[in-house]
Design an enzyme around this catalytic site. Sequence first.
Site, mmCIF file in Angstrom:
data_model
loop_
_atom_site.group_PDB
_atom_site.id
_atom_site.type_symbol
_atom_site.label_atom_id
_atom_site.label_comp_id
_atom_site.label_asym_id
_atom_site.label_seq_id
_atom_site.Cartn_x
_atom_site.Cartn_y
_atom_site.Cartn_z
ATOM 1 N N ASP A 1 0.907 -0.929 -0.028
ATOM 2 C CA ASP A 1 0.138 0.076 -0.140
ATOM 3 C C ASP A 1 0.717 1.080 0.123
ATOM 4 O O ASP A 1 1.901 1.189 0.804
ATOM 5 C CB ASP A 1 -0.756 -0.104 1.415
ATOM 6 N N LYS B 1 7.028 12.698 -29.823
ATOM 7 C CA LYS B 1 6.712 12.387 -31.139
ATOM 8 C C LYS B 1 7.624 12.966 -31.987
ATOM 9 O O LYS B 1 7.809 14.283 -32.010
ATOM 10 C CB LYS B 1 5.264 12.677 -31.472
ATOM 11 N N GLU C 1 -10.191 11.111 -33.127
ATOM 12 C CA GLU C 1 -10.037 9.581 -32.657
ATOM 13 C C GLU C 1 -11.347 8.692 -33.027
ATOM 14 O O GLU C 1 -12.448 9.244 -32.722
ATOM 15 C CB GLU C 1 -9.588 9.163 -31.229
ATOM 16 N N HIS D 1 3.412 12.852 -23.596
ATOM 17 C CA HIS D 1 4.008 11.960 -24.429
ATOM 18 C C HIS D 1 4.029 12.363 -25.865
ATOM 19 O O HIS D 1 4.795 12.292 -26.828
ATOM 20 C CB HIS D 1 3.448 10.543 -24.535
ATOM 21 N N LYS E 1 -13.560 11.965 -29.146
ATOM 22 C CA LYS E 1 -13.374 10.292 -29.362
ATOM 23 C C LYS E 1 -14.654 9.937 -30.156
ATOM 24 O O LYS E 1 -15.594 10.668 -30.216
ATOM 25 C CB LYS E 1 -13.736 9.794 -27.980
ATOM 26 N N HIS F 1 -1.500 18.112 -24.580
ATOM 27 C CA HIS F 1 -1.267 17.554 -26.124
ATOM 28 C C HIS F 1 -1.266 18.973 -27.031
ATOM 29 O O HIS F 1 -0.182 19.344 -27.486
ATOM 30 C CB HIS F 1 -1.678 16.519 -26.450
HETATM 31 C C1 BG6 Z 1 -3.542 10.386 -24.041
HETATM 32 C C2 BG6 Z 1 -5.251 10.303 -23.525
HETATM 33 O O1 BG6 Z 1 -2.893 11.084 -23.125
HETATM 34 O O2 BG6 Z 1 -3.610 10.457 -25.226
HETATM 35 C C3 BG6 Z 1 -5.797 9.485 -24.250
HETATM 36 O O3 BG6 Z 1 -5.127 10.155 -22.255
HETATM 37 C C4 BG6 Z 1 -5.777 9.909 -25.875
HETATM 38 O O4 BG6 Z 1 -7.464 9.621 -24.230
HETATM 39 C C5 BG6 Z 1 -4.210 9.825 -26.062
HETATM 40 O O5 BG6 Z 1 -6.247 8.755 -26.697
HETATM 41 C C6 BG6 Z 1 -3.844 9.932 -27.651
HETATM 42 O O6 BG6 Z 1 -2.360 9.979 -27.652
HETATM 43 P P1 BG6 Z 1 -1.856 9.350 -29.106
HETATM 44 O O7 BG6 Z 1 -0.436 9.190 -28.964
HETATM 45 O O8 BG6 Z 1 -2.661 7.908 -29.437
HETATM 46 O O9 BG6 Z 1 -2.418 10.342 -30.182
#
Ligand code: BG6
Length: 470
Positions: A91, A178, A212, A174, A322, A236
């Site tokens: 925990d 890229k 997406e 992230h 989405k 992002h």
């Molecule tokens: C993530 C989100 O940070 O980024 C997701 O939580 C999203 O909801 C994703 O789908 C998109 O990342 P990528 O690299 O697939 O475009």
Amino acid sequence: MDNAENRMQPADALVIFGATGDLAHKMIFPALYAMARRGVLNVPVVGVAYSKWSLAQLRKQATDSIRQAGKIDDRGALDLLLSQLQYVDGDYNDPGTFQALRQALGDARRPAHYLAIPPALFATVIQGLGAAGLAKQARVIVEKPFGRDLASARELNRVALSVFPENSIFRIDHYLGKEAIMNILYFRFANSFLEPIWNRNCVASVQITLSEDFGVKGRGAFYESAGCLRDVIQNHLFQIVALLAMEPPAYQGFGAVHNEKARVFQSMRPLKPDDVVRGQYTGYRKEPGVAKDSDVETFCALRLFIDSWRWEGVPWYLRSGKCLANTAAEVLVELKPPPQRLFDDSVSVDGRANYLRFRLSPNSAVALAARVKRAGKEFVGFQRELYLLDEQPGEETPYERLLGDAMAGVGALFTREDAVEAAWAVVDPVLETPRHVYPYKPGSWGPKQADALIKADGGWHNPVLEQAPK
Ligand code: BG6
């Protein structure tokens, strides 16, 4: 660009909090395997979780996750990773968990602690590390979302900075790892032809779409606490805006890039309710973990202004959702038409003027649209794209790159405290009293109310699935 500025010594162990979770399964183990394949994973990896698992189970999970992400084509790399793996179960509220971690770390002196855990647990783990003396010479890698509004981001920064110095805190977005997004920085400042037109004199508007074609994919409970604006736009998409809008860095170092990016967020006008349109796909409320009367947005479109010398008056339109018509990410920088209309068709049939298009995913490209004359007596033409760049093989995945950088102590592709807080300050005014959420059909481009937002600037450009010209 010097990305080794303020470089720390490399980490000598990697600790993964949340080792049995979804993020570790989908992203981290495949990234670790890729690092082992390239021969750059030479440290113990300690998984921590509260799942009552054994080390054998974690090894199996790691192997499954690597297999699901692609082929296991280097058995030696897999064996190396598995042999370096250890597991601590406990925990995060229990100091005993951190003592067990200390034991597992053995002689390691500079561990990297990766928090692949729900954001609500970030502060608990950071404080647990501090109390157990596991933060000394160590670094912490924190996943987004970093806070859920300005106040919580400030509080999280306060907690993190009470235990780790800023250069030991690696906040992951992230998107910054890229290739296509790193290329925005390179393309802008490695070329001289762009700068004269890259401002309010020539740019009419900028729009960015991240679409997406899938739903929340079993992440309903997380999504309910986030929504599209927090999940992908404040981080992002804002990072993409910052790279497109920033001034040239003052010197050849990533500290200068961070300074300029933070300035972009600081110059953004805080959003007003009329700048934002929220949507929710039909069927979202039936997803597991989602409230039957949820008004969380799965689509968000917004209009943004950057009150700077360069961008005054230029609208920036951001949109993501989405269950839209396809999966793609694209930037369209629309240029102003020529000052005098010498030809009847100076603006193309679909109403689009010249533009620069950054295709970010699923393929990566930069295209410049220009009009050229059609053969014949008449001075009429059509718009053609000069297609500037295509993908190159052998790219590292963002997680592989970012994890490697954090382990090496290179902070270039991570976000800084001031930038994160300034970005929250922009969206904060619309988070608390969100407007109505409009339903939209899965497979569409979102609610039609989003079209009204951008009507004056030629409408949304819907990214198409494309094949690069041969
Ligand atoms: C993530 C989100 O940070 O980024 C997701 O939580 C999203 O909801 C994703 O789908 C998109 O990342 P990528 O690299 O697939 O475009």
